[in-house]
Structure formats: C-alpha cells, structure tokens
Design an enzyme around this catalytic site. Structure first.
Site, PDB file in Angstrom:
ATOM      1  N   GLY A  47       0.833  -1.202   0.000  1.00  0.00           N
ATOM      2  CA  GLY A  47       0.000   0.000   0.000  1.00  0.00           C
ATOM      3  C   GLY A  47       0.872   1.259   0.000  1.00  0.00           C
ATOM      4  O   GLY A  47       1.323   1.682  -1.062  1.00  0.00           O
ATOM      5  N   SER A 119       6.398  -4.483  -2.370  1.00  0.00           N
ATOM      6  CA  SER A 119       6.025  -3.100  -2.611  1.00  0.00           C
ATOM      7  C   SER A 119       6.243  -2.301  -1.315  1.00  0.00           C
ATOM      8  O   SER A 119       7.326  -2.376  -0.728  1.00  0.00           O
ATOM      9  CB  SER A 119       4.584  -3.040  -3.118  1.00  0.00           C
ATOM     10  OG  SER A 119       4.288  -1.790  -3.663  1.00  0.00           O
ATOM     11  N   TRP A 120       5.247  -1.549  -0.829  1.00  0.00           N
ATOM     12  CA  TRP A 120       5.426  -0.851   0.446  1.00  0.00           C
ATOM     13  C   TRP A 120       5.796  -1.818   1.558  1.00  0.00           C
ATOM     14  O   TRP A 120       6.583  -1.490   2.452  1.00  0.00           O
ATOM     15  CB  TRP A 120       4.164  -0.078   0.829  1.00  0.00           C
ATOM     16  CG  TRP A 120       4.099   0.220   2.293  1.00  0.00           C
ATOM     17  CD1 TRP A 120       3.322  -0.385   3.230  1.00  0.00           C
ATOM     18  CD2 TRP A 120       4.910   1.184   3.009  1.00  0.00           C
ATOM     19  NE1 TRP A 120       3.575   0.138   4.482  1.00  0.00           N
ATOM     20  CE2 TRP A 120       4.537   1.106   4.370  1.00  0.00           C
ATOM     21  CE3 TRP A 120       5.885   2.089   2.623  1.00  0.00           C
ATOM     22  CZ2 TRP A 120       5.118   1.901   5.352  1.00  0.00           C
ATOM     23  CZ3 TRP A 120       6.476   2.893   3.596  1.00  0.00           C
ATOM     24  CH2 TRP A 120       6.089   2.797   4.937  1.00  0.00           C
ATOM     25  N   ASP A 282       8.531  -3.778 -14.201  1.00  0.00           N
ATOM     26  CA  ASP A 282       7.846  -3.057 -13.124  1.00  0.00           C
ATOM     27  C   ASP A 282       8.086  -1.560 -13.284  1.00  0.00           C
ATOM     28  O   ASP A 282       9.178  -1.063 -12.994  1.00  0.00           O
ATOM     29  CB  ASP A 282       8.370  -3.548 -11.769  1.00  0.00           C
ATOM     30  CG  ASP A 282       7.540  -3.047 -10.602  1.00  0.00           C
ATOM     31  OD1 ASP A 282       6.867  -2.016 -10.758  1.00  0.00           O
ATOM     32  OD2 ASP A 282       7.574  -3.691  -9.536  1.00  0.00           O
ATOM     33  N   HIS A 310       4.847  -5.125 -11.774  1.00  0.00           N
ATOM     34  CA  HIS A 310       4.490  -4.965 -10.370  1.00  0.00           C
ATOM     35  C   HIS A 310       3.361  -5.907  -9.959  1.00  0.00           C
ATOM     36  O   HIS A 310       3.277  -6.310  -8.802  1.00  0.00           O
ATOM     37  CB  HIS A 310       4.076  -3.517 -10.103  1.00  0.00           C
ATOM     38  CG  HIS A 310       4.187  -3.103  -8.673  1.00  0.00           C
ATOM     39  ND1 HIS A 310       5.397  -2.879  -8.053  1.00  0.00           N
ATOM     40  CD2 HIS A 310       3.242  -2.883  -7.722  1.00  0.00           C
ATOM     41  CE1 HIS A 310       5.195  -2.527  -6.793  1.00  0.00           C
ATOM     42  NE2 HIS A 310       3.901  -2.520  -6.569  1.00  0.00           N
TER      43      HIS A 310
END
Length: 338
Positions: A47, A119-120, A282, A310
């Site tokens: 996120g 990701s985050w 990505d 991604h």
C-alpha cells in the site's frame, strides 16, 4: 503436501485472531494460521493501506509454517478505519508501524520470524529488520521498494513521461497551491494537495480525489499483461478511500525515512538470508532499487523475472513459493540463498 510446482497451497482459515491495542485509540487486527508449532512467518502487506487478504496465507506450507498476518493501522480490519474522515492519522507513521510489529511479535511469544511482503511491505520489512536484525530469521520480498523520495518522485511524476495524458489528469486533480514558478507543481506539493483532499469533510471531494489517484496508479500498471486491469480502482469503496488517504499521507512525508537510509544501512542485514524477486517490467518500482539492495546486502539473492511487472506473473509466483518452501526446510537458511 502434493501440489503442482507454482500452485498456491489450499485455502486455510486462521486458528487464532484478535485486535491488538497499540495505543492512541488504535486497534490492529491480526490472525494466525497454519501449524501452531511451525516456523513463524509474518506477512507485511503493501500500500501502504492495502490491508492483508486471505490469498497471502496460501503462499505458505500450512504444515510447516505458523503464518501471522496483520492489517496495518487504519486499514483492513484495523480500527479506526481511514475511510472515516474522523480517523486521526497523526498516529500513523512508519515508526508507529514498526512498533506495532514488534508489539505483535512479543504478544504472540515469537522469538524470530521470517518476513514476507512486497512493494510498500518491503520498505517496512527492511526498516524493521535493520532496527531488529536479531528478530528476523529470513526475508522474502517480491517487488522491492525502499520508498526513497526519488522512488516516490518517479511513481508520481517521472512515470508521466510514459503516460503523459494520464499524468496530466492526475496533476489536474489536485489544486496547485504549492506550484513552483511557471505553474509546475513539484511532487511533494502534489502529494500534499492530495493528502489534504482526502481529509476533506466533503465526501464528494474525497471520492473525486480517490478516483483520480486510483486512475493514475492503474495507468502506471496498464502495460502489464498479467493481473487485473484496475487493481486500484476495482477495490471496494471504503478500502479504496483508506488506501489513497494512507498512501498520500505517507508519500507526502517521504514515509518519515531519511533519504536512502534503508540502502545505506543494509549492512545491518548481514547474516539474514534473503530472496529478492522483481519483475523486469515493473514501472511502479523499477528494477534498479532491487539491484542496489542486492549489491548492498551480500546474504540476499536477486531473482529477476522476465515476464513480470508490479502485478506479478505465474513465474513470479513460482519463485516466491520456491523461496518460502526452501526456507521452511531444515536447512532453509542455506538453501534459500544458494
């Protein structure tokens, strides 16, 4: 457990769950599934603000892993929820999330755990592991990010060179209060403007800002052949609003991280085996960050997936499962980096 290579494990349900009081009126939802006597592993979602879904459980062999999942502050099943404008975001920072992870580990009586997330989630994993290396057994990261301001600038401005029409709409969605001379709004100013819009008491204003943000995120991933065409816009309304509000809150503050600190301090990860899995295509988080991290962390192995971005691919899923299966083996620490 018999299954085809690259096939997810069967769906499972948690055997324990709860709401952890982390202070400041925040309750963090957590759940545990798999084998109560298995290898502890923590799923750290992306996120920021995506929340953790049941699919993540299926990457782990339920006979060999004790899998812990949690929803970071103000998203998923944690309360208060960021879709409610009354939710106070002042107590939601990277530092707060790191403290929540450590509080959860102690609450569950876990000495060391494997960390998994992308990701985050990878930023949060790296920050936690560099702060608490003695609490981490191994790390598996699909889609590496460190949330440097340069990475944020690429995602919310630089990628506009590839999708200029979509970026023009994204830029037009926020007021140019922080525009530089010439009318060009810089990235921090643009993100701060979106953060203000997502805090508006007017639900129509919040909804419009959320839609504009999600349209841009979807555009950046639109060239990838795998996954949903609307991974951001297609979420349920409350989840979508919470995600955008939390993202804008974090990215407008540089995630409260010193620029480049996670790469600079990667030496603190020495002795922790890791597998970094990154898609060649990505555009949301280009491969260079994963490359730099692998160079700074000698105990990590970088796997570049040629058919993924991604959103991943079947090949990327196979690599994630293989890494987690290897770390679950009796000699997993050595097998994971060979």
């Amino acid at each position: 457990m018999d299954r085809e290579p690259g096939e997810l494990y069967p769906p499972i349900e948690p055997y324990d769950r709860g709401m952890l009081d982390v202070g400041d009126g925040n309750l963090v939802h957590w759940e545990v599934c798999g084998n109560p006597g298995g290898k502890p592993a923590l799923v750290v979602h992306g996120g920021p603000g995506s929340g953790c879904g049941p699919r993540a459980r299926r990457y782990f062999d339920p006979d060999r892993y004790r899998v812990v999942l949690f929803d970071q502050r103000n998203c998923g099943r944690s309360t208060p929820h960021a879709s409610d404008p009354a939710a106070d975001m002042r107590h939601n920072t990277t530092g707060h999330l790191l403290a929540d992870m450590e509080r959860l580990r102690a609450h569950l009586g876990i000495g060391k755990w494997l960390l998994y997330g992308g990701s985050w989630g990878s930023t949060l994993i790296l920050a936690y592991a560099e702060r608490h290396p003695d609490r981490v057994s191994e790390i598996v990261i699909p889609s590496v990010t460190t949330t440097r301001r340069s990475e944020i600038d690429w995602l919310y401005r630089g990628a506009g060179q590839i999708f200029p029409e979509a970026w023009a709409r994204f830029r037009a969605g926020a007021p140019a209060d922080d525009a530089r001379p010439g009318g060009h709004q810089d990235t921090p100013g643009l993100l701060a403007a979106y953060a203000r819009l997502t805090e508006s008491p007017d639900p129509a204003v919040r909804a419009r800002a959320t839609a504009d943000w999600c349209a841009w995120e979807d555009a950046v991933l639109s060239g990838e052949p795998h996954g949903s065409a609307d991974p951001y816009s297609g979420r349920p309304p409350a989840a979508r609003q919470a995600l955008v509000r939390i993202c804008a809150h974090y990215f407008s503050h540089g995630a409260w991280l010193e620029e480049g600190a996670l790469l600079r301090d990667a030496g603190r990860l020495a002795g922790i085996p890791g597998v970094l899995i990154h898609g060649r295509h990505d555009l949301s988080g280009p491969l260079g960050t994963a490359w730099d991290l692998a160079a700074a962390w000698p105990d990590a192995r970088l796997v570049v997936v040629e058919d993924a971005g991604h959103k991943g691919s079947a090949t990327m899923r196979r690599e994630q499962l293989a890494a987690l299966d290897a770390f679950a083996a009796p000699d997993g620490g050595s097998r994971g980096i060979c």
